[in-house]
Design a protein around this motif. Structure first.
Motif, PDB file in Angstrom:
ATOM      1  N   PRO A   1       0.814  -1.217   0.000  1.00  0.00           N
ATOM      2  CA  PRO A   1       0.000   0.000   0.000  1.00  0.00           C
ATOM      3  C   PRO A   1       0.848   1.269   0.000  1.00  0.00           C
ATOM      4  N   LYS A   2       0.224   2.342  -0.500  1.00  0.00           N
ATOM      5  CA  LYS A   2       0.884   3.662  -0.516  1.00  0.00           C
ATOM      6  C   LYS A   2      -0.091   4.652   0.098  1.00  0.00           C
ATOM      7  N   GLY A   3       0.449   5.609   0.861  1.00  0.00           N
ATOM      8  CA  GLY A   3      -0.417   6.622   1.472  1.00  0.00           C
ATOM      9  C   GLY A   3      -0.562   7.811   0.519  1.00  0.00           C
ATOM     10  N   ALA A   4      -1.756   7.982  -0.039  1.00  0.00           N
ATOM     11  CA  ALA A   4      -1.985   9.135  -0.922  1.00  0.00           C
ATOM     12  C   ALA A   4      -2.139  10.366  -0.026  1.00  0.00           C
ATOM     13  N   MET A   5      -1.272  11.361  -0.265  1.00  0.00           N
ATOM     14  CA  MET A   5      -1.309  12.574   0.573  1.00  0.00           C
ATOM     15  C   MET A   5      -2.343  13.546   0.006  1.00  0.00           C
ATOM     16  N   LEU A   6      -3.145  14.122   0.887  1.00  0.00           N
ATOM     17  CA  LEU A   6      -4.130  15.133   0.474  1.00  0.00           C
ATOM     18  C   LEU A   6      -3.922  16.376   1.331  1.00  0.00           C
ATOM     19  N   THR A   7      -3.923  17.521   0.676  1.00  0.00           N
ATOM     20  CA  THR A   7      -3.685  18.772   1.393  1.00  0.00           C
ATOM     21  C   THR A   7      -5.015  19.477   1.712  1.00  0.00           C
ATOM     22  N   HIS A   8      -4.916  20.494   2.559  1.00  0.00           N
ATOM     23  CA  HIS A   8      -6.097  21.316   2.848  1.00  0.00           C
ATOM     24  C   HIS A   8      -6.636  21.943   1.568  1.00  0.00           C
TER      25      HIS A   8
END
Ligand code: MCA
Length: 481
Positions: free
Chosen positions: A146-153
């Motif tokens: 798995p990979k952590g998809a980063m999401l910003t504000h």
């Protein structure tokens, strides 16, 4: 965007704190003012546990109003929310915790309620800019890691605003919410859009078709995966009267068949609006709110977002199938601590490569035609064959295996495993199948094959590669027999 996504939400509900935010059937209604206070308690509690801006907070919790308060509390502190599917096993959770290195891991709803009960509220909202990280959403890779998809504000805010506009949300709307809140769909599509309009959400703990049907007459909007709609159409009561207030039914996370689209329209008078998104880029396209919702297509790029389809030679193409690529403020900055995977997912000119194969028509309407990898979508949840094959192949009685998704009347696609047994060990196939289920004990149950089929050999091409398309074609009706 001084207060980040929570600051934006607050602007929308501040003038009307007495409006109902979440209503749980048979429970007290929670107003926006209550939610604001509860999230301040969550932020205060987390702070007392040592969580500060930029820290990750992992949550694997059953769905509850406190879970929403916790999420908002994490964002309020400027920390990073990491939601995990409640079906994940201990081994899977351990992996995510190692990767995310969180400052807090919350897996017990009672401990959360207790923590909030004794907390000092933190009413501040951390200053968060567009590029500050808000969430890590794990998606599995084709290799099974798995990979952590980063999401910003900024990703969260712009996408919620785009959906709010595209789907014409109003404060008078009532959203019927039966989705889990550990995925983008239930949390960042459904809840964000409703909260940004300060409208009411009927908040159900899980999807139960009869309960959803009973609540439908009060709702104006519902969002779900295709399985929700197929289960609802199986009930007699789904008709125009049940949907008399409904102005919008949205479907996503998995393809909806034209047949199901038609069935819902015939029964309810509502054309389901299909949209397309993914954890790495939130919502990308949507069928129009005003205008034809064409079954089998996922519509047009949302406001502010660009979509193109590139052929084998890499050039954008119209009218032909190719790789769907996207660019815009919805696209996250990449995968957590995986610069290699982030770079692989971008073109040199900065477009995000979705991994989906699609076709754009001359007007810009997108039709998805498949996936580049072998990924299976079962009941709206992604399953990666490599992960299951690796586990099966480790069993001493298994020579090799191939895992594919086959059409399933309830789940859209369901997982099937084709297994070649070691010579002399095959014995009783039912016995081997139950042994193999044990072998998968570390994997969440929804990933387990619904059927194991023993075969003498797997079909291969001249290069020795397993022909999964052939397995799918040969066994297309495995789940309908
Ligand atoms: C549950 N089971 C499943 C699934 N769900 N098996 C395969 N696929 C599934 N999706 C299995 C359980 O392991 C269990 O098996 C048995 O079914 C009963 O479990 P239960 O939890 O009672 O099942 P259910 O309530 O009927 O759940 C089916 C469901 C649920 C309602 C379709 O899976 C669901 O809510 N799916 C939506 C997921 C979602 O939100 N996806 C969005 C992610 P056993 O008895 O053997 O243990 S995608 C996303 O966010 C992107 C960005 C997007 O575009 O939306």
């Amino acid at each position: 965007m001084n207060g980040g996504f929570v600051g934006l939400l607050r602007q929308s509900y501040e003038p009307a704190p007495d409006r109902v935010c979440l209503r749980v059937p048979a429970g007290p209604a929670m107003t926006y003012g209550d939610m604001d206070e509860r999230s301040a308690l969550a932020a205060g509690w987390l702070r007392s546990l040592g969580v500060s801006a930029g820290d990750r907070v992992v949550a694997q919790l059953s769905k509850s109003t406190d879970g929403v308060a916790l999420y908002l509390g994490v964002l309020r502190l400027g920390a990073v929310y990491v939601p995990l599917n409640t079906a994940y096993t201990e081994a899977e959770v351990d992996w995510f915790v190692d990767d995310a290195e969180p400052a807090a891991v919350l897996r017990d709803a009672d401990a959360l309620a207790g923590g909030l009960a004794g907390a000092q509220p933190c009413h501040d909202i951390a200053a968060c800019g567009t590029d500050d990280l808000a969430a890590l959403v794990y998606t599995s890779g084709t290799t099974g890691r798995p990979k952590g998809a980063m999401l910003t504000h900024g990703n969260l805010a712009t996408n919620a605003l785009a959906l709010n506009e595209a789907w014409a949300f109003q404060p008078e709307d009532v959203l019927l919410h039966a989705l889990p809140i550990f995925h983008v769909h239930g949390l960042m599509v459904a809840l964000h859009t409703a909260m940004l309009s300060a409208c009411e959400t009927i908040f159900l703990e899980r999807f139960d078709a009869a309960e959803v049907l009973a609540c439908l007459p009060e709702a104006t909007v519902m969002m779900g995966v295709p399985t929700y709609y197929s289960r609802l159409t199986a009930l007699d009561g789904l008709d125009a009267a049940a949907c008399s207030r409904v102005r919008l039914l949205v479907s996503g996370s998995a393809p909806m068949t034209a047949e199901l689209h038609r069935a819902v329209a015939e029964r309810t008078g509502c054309e389901v609006l299909e949209r397309y998104g993914m954890s790495e880029a939130l919502m990308i396209t949507s069928n129009p709110y005003d205008g034809p919702r064409v079954a089998g297509t996922v519509g047009f790029a949302l406001p502010g977002i660009e979509v193109r389809v590139c052929g084998d030679e890499g050039a954008p193409t119209v009218g032909r199938a190719g790789m769907v690529q996207v660019r815009g403020p919805n696209v996250g900055p990449g995968y957590w601590r995986r610069p290699d995977a982030t770079a692989e997912s971008r073109t040199v000119d900065g477009w995000f490569v979705t991994g989906d194969v699609g076709r754009l028509d001359a007007d810009g309407r997108l039709t998805l035609e498949g996936r580049a990898g072998d990924m299976i979508i079962s009941g709206g949840l992604n399953v990666y064959p490599a992960e299951i094959e690796q586990a099966l192949d480790a069993h001493p009685a298994v020579t090799e295996s191939a895992v594919v998704g086959l059409a399933h009347p309830d789940l859209g696609e369901a997982v099937a495993a084709f297994v070649v047994a070691e010579p002399g060990t095959a014995g009783d196939p039912d016995r081997l199948a139950s042994d193999l289920a044990g072998t998968l004990a570390d994997a969440a149950r929804f990933k387990h094959p619904k059927r194991f089929v023993m075969v003498d050999e797997l079909p291969r091409n001249a290069m020795g590669k397993v022909l999964k398309a052939e397995l799918r074609a040969r066994h297309a009706d495995l789940f309908s027999k």
